[in-house]
Design an enzyme around this catalytic site. Structure first.
Site, PDB file in Angstrom:
ATOM      1  N   ASP A  54       3.043 -30.315  59.837  1.00  0.00           N
ATOM      2  CA  ASP A  54       3.565 -31.487  60.571  1.00  0.00           C
ATOM      3  C   ASP A  54       4.772 -31.059  61.418  1.00  0.00           C
ATOM      4  O   ASP A  54       4.989 -31.561  62.532  1.00  0.00           O
ATOM      5  CB  ASP A  54       3.968 -32.578  59.559  1.00  0.00           C
ATOM      6  CG  ASP A  54       3.762 -33.980  60.086  1.00  0.00           C
ATOM      7  OD1 ASP A  54       4.211 -34.237  61.211  1.00  0.00           O
ATOM      8  OD2 ASP A  54       3.179 -34.828  59.390  1.00  0.00           O
ATOM      9  N   HIS A  75       4.580 -29.984  65.215  1.00  0.00           N
ATOM     10  CA  HIS A  75       4.753 -30.940  66.331  1.00  0.00           C
ATOM     11  C   HIS A  75       6.188 -30.888  66.859  1.00  0.00           C
ATOM     12  O   HIS A  75       6.430 -30.946  68.056  1.00  0.00           O
ATOM     13  CB  HIS A  75       4.514 -32.384  65.856  1.00  0.00           C
ATOM     14  CG  HIS A  75       3.112 -32.697  65.465  1.00  0.00           C
ATOM     15  ND1 HIS A  75       2.051 -32.668  66.349  1.00  0.00           N
ATOM     16  CD2 HIS A  75       2.581 -33.100  64.281  1.00  0.00           C
ATOM     17  CE1 HIS A  75       0.935 -33.033  65.713  1.00  0.00           C
ATOM     18  NE2 HIS A  75       1.231 -33.293  64.460  1.00  0.00           N
ATOM     19  N   TYR A 112       2.004 -43.371  66.708  1.00  0.00           N
ATOM     20  CA  TYR A 112       1.740 -42.051  66.101  1.00  0.00           C
ATOM     21  C   TYR A 112       2.934 -41.116  66.341  1.00  0.00           C
ATOM     22  O   TYR A 112       3.314 -40.873  67.501  1.00  0.00           O
ATOM     23  CB  TYR A 112       0.518 -41.531  66.838  1.00  0.00           C
ATOM     24  CG  TYR A 112      -0.339 -40.499  66.196  1.00  0.00           C
ATOM     25  CD1 TYR A 112      -0.806 -40.638  64.899  1.00  0.00           C
ATOM     26  CD2 TYR A 112      -0.755 -39.386  66.920  1.00  0.00           C
ATOM     27  CE1 TYR A 112      -1.645 -39.687  64.343  1.00  0.00           C
ATOM     28  CE2 TYR A 112      -1.595 -38.435  66.381  1.00  0.00           C
ATOM     29  CZ  TYR A 112      -2.034 -38.593  65.089  1.00  0.00           C
ATOM     30  OH  TYR A 112      -2.865 -37.656  64.551  1.00  0.00           O
ATOM     31  N   HIS A 125       6.554 -40.952  57.346  1.00  0.00           N
ATOM     32  CA  HIS A 125       7.434 -40.458  58.427  1.00  0.00           C
ATOM     33  C   HIS A 125       8.697 -41.301  58.385  1.00  0.00           C
ATOM     34  O   HIS A 125       8.656 -42.509  58.098  1.00  0.00           O
ATOM     35  CB  HIS A 125       6.730 -40.537  59.786  1.00  0.00           C
ATOM     36  CG  HIS A 125       5.793 -39.388  59.988  1.00  0.00           C
ATOM     37  ND1 HIS A 125       6.174 -38.211  60.588  1.00  0.00           N
ATOM     38  CD2 HIS A 125       4.494 -39.215  59.616  1.00  0.00           C
ATOM     39  CE1 HIS A 125       5.155 -37.361  60.593  1.00  0.00           C
ATOM     40  NE2 HIS A 125       4.111 -37.952  60.007  1.00  0.00           N
ATOM     41  N   HIS A 183       1.849 -40.165  52.457  1.00  0.00           N
ATOM     42  CA  HIS A 183       2.481 -39.297  53.465  1.00  0.00           C
ATOM     43  C   HIS A 183       3.299 -40.197  54.377  1.00  0.00           C
ATOM     44  O   HIS A 183       2.756 -41.117  55.001  1.00  0.00           O
ATOM     45  CB  HIS A 183       1.363 -38.589  54.243  1.00  0.00           C
ATOM     46  CG  HIS A 183       1.793 -37.811  55.452  1.00  0.00           C
ATOM     47  ND1 HIS A 183       1.910 -36.432  55.456  1.00  0.00           N
ATOM     48  CD2 HIS A 183       2.094 -38.196  56.723  1.00  0.00           C
ATOM     49  CE1 HIS A 183       2.267 -36.009  56.664  1.00  0.00           C
ATOM     50  NE2 HIS A 183       2.377 -37.057  57.464  1.00  0.00           N
TER      51      HIS A 183
END
Ligand SMILES: C[C@H](O)CC(=O)C(=O)O
Ligand SMILES: [Mn+2]
Length: 341
Positions: free
Chosen positions: A16, A19, A287, A198, A196
């Site tokens: 991840d 990115h 996203y 963010h 998961h």
């Protein structure tokens, strides 16, 4: 002797986090981070392009180093940890999964949009044939009502997944929304549930704890928050909080802190924090990996990246539609010009 782990952590900074650094990992960086995480007794370390196997492309961003070299280096480095890879059917192919397994990957997370689990059965079947631990990874989980999420998770289970994840790709879920989703999955599935997060709304640790309280056994984290958007649940912080709660991860907190400070921090292009754009991702439900693409488009068209992100959120654009970012930016710039702004 096997360490007792109440919660099983998967460290995603080497996937991840790709990115956040525009897919620029080197073999040396991956080797050093994997070594540090392995010594800290992290059980799973994910290594792939940010968008999973085969992600290196014009659409998603080219990798500096072929991900197979990174997977090989990580697998050759670790002594106890298992290397995981991410695969989005349609981006990654069966060939790439076989190659990753040959190089030493032991787990694959087959990721689909939350309403599209039915694109995963062939990849899950192949993963099982290859002897890989196999995880269903339902991205953008906030975009489906709980009943739909349960239906899709059950499909993943029926295809043979060993566990299934609620993936808050946009970092937008609120604690009560996490609670409802994990509780419903726990009641309807026999396999392990994962979460998961963010950190775009600064809720990643709190939401991960909520998920654990509702029965999730597998949790993702990224050390030093090295993940898309504002990063994921910061692994070393989660380890500390879980330790205080008496929940065992088997991970060595001090070693994690040292790896974060000495090895991962220097890799970051800038410290991970919740910037205005990161916050908008969570606020508008976008996203997280769109962040740098939207910022590049904003620079190109001389407009505010927040306007692009908000528009993408309204349009309910999902992973795989990165090409829409430029279209949206061009359209907004035209509108502003017409309005004389
Ligand atoms: C391909 C995405 O970056 C997968 C992920 O980590 C997410 O949806 O979040
Ligand atoms: Mn993610």
């Amino acid at each position: 002797m096997e360490e007792k782990r109440d919660v099983i952590l998967t460290e995603v900074a080497l996937r991840d986090g790709s990115h956040a650094i525009r897919h620029q990992f080197t073999v040396e960086q991956v080797t050093q981070v994997a070594k540090g995480l392995d010594e800290a007794n992290v059980p799973y370390i994910e290594v792939s392009h940010g968008d999973g196997l085969g992600g290196s492309s014009l659409q998603y961003g080219f990798s500096r180093t072929n991900e197979m070299e990174l997977i090989e280096a990580a697998a050759a480095t670790v002594k106890q940890a298992k290397i995981s890879v991410l695969l989005i059917p349609g981006i990654g192919t069966k060939q790439e999964l076989k190659h990753a397994a040959q190089l030493g990957a032991k787990m694959v997370r087959v990721a689909t949009h939350v309403t599209e689990a039915d694109v995963a059965p062939q990849h899950i079947a192949l993963a099982k044939d290859l002897g890989l631990e196999t995880v269903g990874f339902l991205m953008m989980s906030h975009m489906a009502p709980t009943e739909k999420l349960v239906e899709q998770a059950k499909l993943m289970e029926s295809y043979g997944a060993d566990s299934v994840y609620v993936v808050d790709s946009a970092g937008t879920l609120l604690p009560h929304e996490v609670k409802e989703r994990i509780r419903a999955l726990r009641q309807s599935l026999s396999i392990d549930i994962g979460f998961h997060a963010h950190n775009n709304l600064s809720l990643a640790v709190a939401n991960s704890i909520t998920a654990i309280e509702e029965g999730a056994r597998r949790i993702d984290g990224s050390i030093r928050c090295l993940g898309a958007g504002a990063g994921n649940t910061q692994t070393e912080v989660l380890v500390a909080v879980l330790d205080r709660l008496g929940i065992q991860t088997g991970v060595d907190l001090y070693k994690m802190m040292d790896v974060a400070e000495e090895i991962v921090a220097p890799i970051l292009e800038k410290p991970q924090e919740i910037t205005k754009d990161g916050l908008v991702l969570g606020y508008a439900g976008v996203y997280s990996s769109f962040l740098l693409h939207a910022q590049a488009a904003a620079r190109k068209f001389g407009i505010d990246s927040r306007d692009i992100l908000v528009e993408l959120g309204k349009m309910k654009v999902v992973g795989g539609q990165e090409d829409m970012i430029l279209d949206v930016a061009a359209e907004l710039a035209k509108k502003l010009q017409t309005a004389g702004l």
